[in-house]
Design an enzyme around this catalytic site. Structure first.
Site, short mmCIF file in Angstrom:
data_model
loop_
_atom_site.label_atom_id
_atom_site.label_comp_id
_atom_site.label_asym_id
_atom_site.label_seq_id
_atom_site.Cartn_x
_atom_site.Cartn_y
_atom_site.Cartn_z
N GLU A 136 -2.93 17.42 -11.12
CA GLU A 136 -3.36 17.79 -12.47
C GLU A 136 -4.84 18.11 -12.58
O GLU A 136 -5.56 17.59 -13.43
CB GLU A 136 -2.99 16.69 -13.47
N ASN B 199 1.43 19.21 -20.50
CA ASN B 199 1.08 18.29 -21.58
C ASN B 199 1.05 18.98 -22.94
O ASN B 199 0.43 18.47 -23.89
CB ASN B 199 -0.26 17.63 -21.30
N GLU C 293 11.47 17.72 -24.41
CA GLU C 293 10.84 18.08 -23.14
C GLU C 293 11.51 19.30 -22.51
O GLU C 293 10.86 20.07 -21.79
CB GLU C 293 10.87 16.89 -22.17
N HIS D 61 0.66 11.55 -27.71
CA HIS D 61 0.26 10.23 -27.20
C HIS D 61 -0.52 9.44 -28.25
O HIS D 61 -0.41 8.21 -28.33
CB HIS D 61 -0.57 10.39 -25.93
N ARG E 148 -1.25 22.08 -13.95
CA ARG E 148 -0.32 21.02 -14.32
C ARG E 148 -0.59 20.48 -15.72
O ARG E 148 0.31 19.93 -16.37
CB ARG E 148 -0.35 19.89 -13.29
N HIS F 206 9.07 8.76 -27.30
CA HIS F 206 8.13 9.68 -26.68
C HIS F 206 8.48 11.14 -26.99
O HIS F 206 7.61 11.92 -27.40
CB HIS F 206 8.12 9.47 -25.16
N LYS G 45 4.11 11.41 -10.98
CA LYS G 45 3.23 10.64 -11.87
C LYS G 45 3.86 9.29 -12.14
O LYS G 45 5.03 9.19 -12.50
CB LYS G 45 3.05 11.38 -13.20
N HIS H 269 1.17 16.85 -25.98
CA HIS H 269 0.96 15.46 -25.58
C HIS H 269 -0.35 14.87 -26.08
O HIS H 269 -0.44 13.66 -26.28
CB HIS H 269 1.04 15.32 -24.06
N ARG I 121 0.82 -1.22 0.00
CA ARG I 121 0.00 0.00 0.00
C ARG I 121 0.85 1.28 0.00
O ARG I 121 0.40 2.34 0.43
CB ARG I 121 -0.98 0.01 1.17
N LYS J 128 8.99 22.81 -13.70
CA LYS J 128 8.02 21.77 -13.35
C LYS J 128 7.70 21.80 -11.87
O LYS J 128 6.54 21.61 -11.46
CB LYS J 128 8.55 20.39 -13.75
#
Length: 564
Positions: A433, A441, A381, A448, A437, A462, A339, A444, A317, A423
């Site tokens: 997000e 992206n 990036e 993606h 945030r 990527h 993330k 993206h 957990r 960032k």
């Protein structure tokens, strides 16, 4: 500046110093050196040929008759003598720059230029001849890999790094001349200082942590973890490519502090971010005996960081983890912010948790073994942070990007630190997000979809997908009348200079279909109420989130882009 002016300026900046080419066998020192010398009107000297002339033997014969140590001693003396001969282009043997005394002599009398080539390029070149003494026995490719691991971190101390690719050598010559003319190799002064140490704080209350940025941190990881997080057990997670270069260094560092629990080596590639591999990794981490107070230590790029971070988030957990990113993309983006996740057939990163690391250790020296394509992909990036909110940083990148790729020096550290700080500020405002945030992206939503379309394969990395996506975001913003015309051209020009793709046609995949790409975009995790979220721009450095672009508008735009 005309070519004649650039040559005159380059020679003026050189003064009485020589240009010294360093790099592994097969990197093109002789071929590029001869062309460069002719361009600048300087003598060309090959140190190996001078050694053979002085010994009246070939290099192979010297190695056979006297051994490598004897050859290296003679090599050091010959290069020292040659550096007293005034301005010239001097090509050195692959091992010459490894000697500290030789490096110092070059610093005092020359401008060192590392001709950096990736392993496949080197092997194609060197296997055309059998005159390389270090490759005569055993497995030549394995030998070359070991040479890359040992020598690239030292070559990175050179004043300038130039990529040697399978392309006309005159392109490398043009780059060297232009950079010398611009003074980017600092030929009039001493070697620029090594990569400085930086620390960026991620402010998240009692879950705050530091991102440490410096050259050589990997060997100090054990001490850094023990001093900050205590005497814990550490389970390393890495992939086969990174393990070959860096795993032993990390293991030794953890063992020296009594922290090592074991290492798990995964298959490299985006396909590893799957339910299957998550289950396998979780079970193997449990087999290492990691408890809730211990650490998972991802050593790798974004794939390993996302996968191992997710495993840490669900193991018992939630246990702590320390990110050690080994790619530029991971150092500036994916290792920071918490993330984690895996991919599914429906889309990228759709399953995961927000789970913040306890520490991020970004060793810039590990980037010297990174393939140039991966380095360029990571740079996308870096540029993103300038494009979404810092126009001055993008201008700095336009003027200094070659230094970022150059020599593990201050420009690289500045690029990483600026990106991480940007960032960090956004994550501190919006950790999960729900607002700002989403700006991270930029590119993206398109990118993606391109990754899913190409099957998360090596056809499209990527960062390459995001580069194309950012160019499309700027062009769409211009078509919508939000952004003045000309901004997208500037972004495209910069990415082309760096060597990144800028349009759908640059993606090596046939059969692009606007409807299919739009469907894939609909699987993006930022979709709300069935509406696509786009990061659009008012200009360079001014991005915002929009959910008001009609699907038919996007589909029409994609059709035009496919035909472009």
């Amino acid at each position: 500046m005309t070519e004649t002016e650039a040559i005159d300026c380059a020679k003026k900046r050189l003064g009485k110093r020589s240009i010294v080419l360093v790099g592994l066998m097969g990197c093109g020192k002789s071929s590029i050196g001869k062309r460069l010398a002719a361009r600048l009107g300087l003598p060309f000297v090959d140190a190996d040929e001078e050694i053979e002339r002085a010994a009246a033997k070939t290099i192979n014969e010297i190695f056979t008759d006297h051994g490598e140590a004897h050859f290296r001693d003679g090599e050091r003396k010959v290069i020292s003598r040659l550096l007293n001969n005034g301005p010239q282009v001097l090509a050195t043997g692959g091992g010459a720059y490894m000697h500290p005394e030789t490096r110092q002599r070059i610093r005092e009398n020359g401008v060192s230029i590392w001709l950096r080539a990736d392993l496949p390029v080197l092997m194609r070149r060197v296997m055309k001849r059998d005159t390389r003494p270090l490759l005569r026995d055993g497995n030549p490719e394995a030998t070359m890999r070991k040479l890359i691991e040992a020598r690239y971190p030292i070559y990175a101390e050179a004043d300038m790094t130039v990529e040697s690719r399978d392309e006309p050598h005159d392109l490398a010559v043009n780059e060297i001349v232009s950079r010398l003319a611009a003074g980017s190799a600092a030929p009039a002064g001493p070697l620029q200082s090594p990569s400085p140490s930086r620390s960026v704080r991620i402010e998240l209350g009692d879950r705050s942590y530091d991102v440490l940025i410096a050259s050589g941190l990997l060997a100090d990881t054990g001490a850094l973890i023990k001093s900050r997080l205590g005497a814990v057990k550490c389970g390393i997670v890495t992939d086969e490519n990174v393990a070959r270069h860096h795993l032993s260094t990390l293991e030794d560092s953890l063992k020296s502090e009594g922290l090592f629990a074991g290492s798990i080596v995964m298959t490299p590639g985006e396909a590893t971010k799957s339910f299957r591999d998550l289950a396998t990794l979780s079970e193997r981490l449990l087999e290492l005996g990691l408890e809730r107070g211990d650490l998972v230590v991802p050593l790798g790029g974004g794939v390993i960081g996302d996968l191992a971070g997710f495993a840490a988030g669900i193991l018992r957990r939630g246990i702590r983890f320390v990110q050690i990113p080994t790619s530029l993309l991971a150092q500036v983006d994916s290792s920071v912010g918490g993330k984690t996740g895996i991919n599914t057939p429906q889309g990228k990163n759709l399953i995961g948790v927000f789970h913040q690391p306890s520490l991020v250790i970004a060793d810039t020296s590990v980037l010297t073994t990174l393939p140039s394509r991966q380095m360029r992909a990571g740079y996308a990036e870096v540029a993103k942070y300038g494009l979404l909110g810092d126009a001055k940083f993008f201008v700095w990148l336009e003027n200094n990007w070659q230094g970022v790729f150059g020599n593990n020096g201050p420009a690289l550290t500045k690029a990483i630190e600026t990106s991480v700080a940007a960032k960090a500020a956004i994550v501190a405002r919006d950790e999960t997000e729900t607002g700002d945030r989403a700006l991270l992206n930029l590119g993206h939503t398109f990118g993606h979809a391109f990754e899913a379309w190409t099957g998360y394969s090596d056809k499209l990395l990527h960062g390459e997908a995001i580069a194309v996506g950012m160019c499309l975001a700027f062009r769409l913003s211009e078509e919508l009348g939000i952004c003045p015309h000309g901004h997208s051209d500037r972004v495209v020009a910069h990415f082309k200079a760096v060597g990144l793709p800028t349009k759908i046609a640059d993606i090596p995949q046939a059969g692009a279909d606007a409807g299919e790409l739009l469907r894939l975009m609909g699987q993006d995790k930022k979709v709300r109420g069935g509406k696509l979220a786009f990061i659009l721009v008012r200009g360079i450095g001014d991005a915002f989130v929009s959910r008001d672009v009609p699907p038919e508008t996007v589909k029409g735009f994609l059709k035009r882009e496919i035909a472009h």
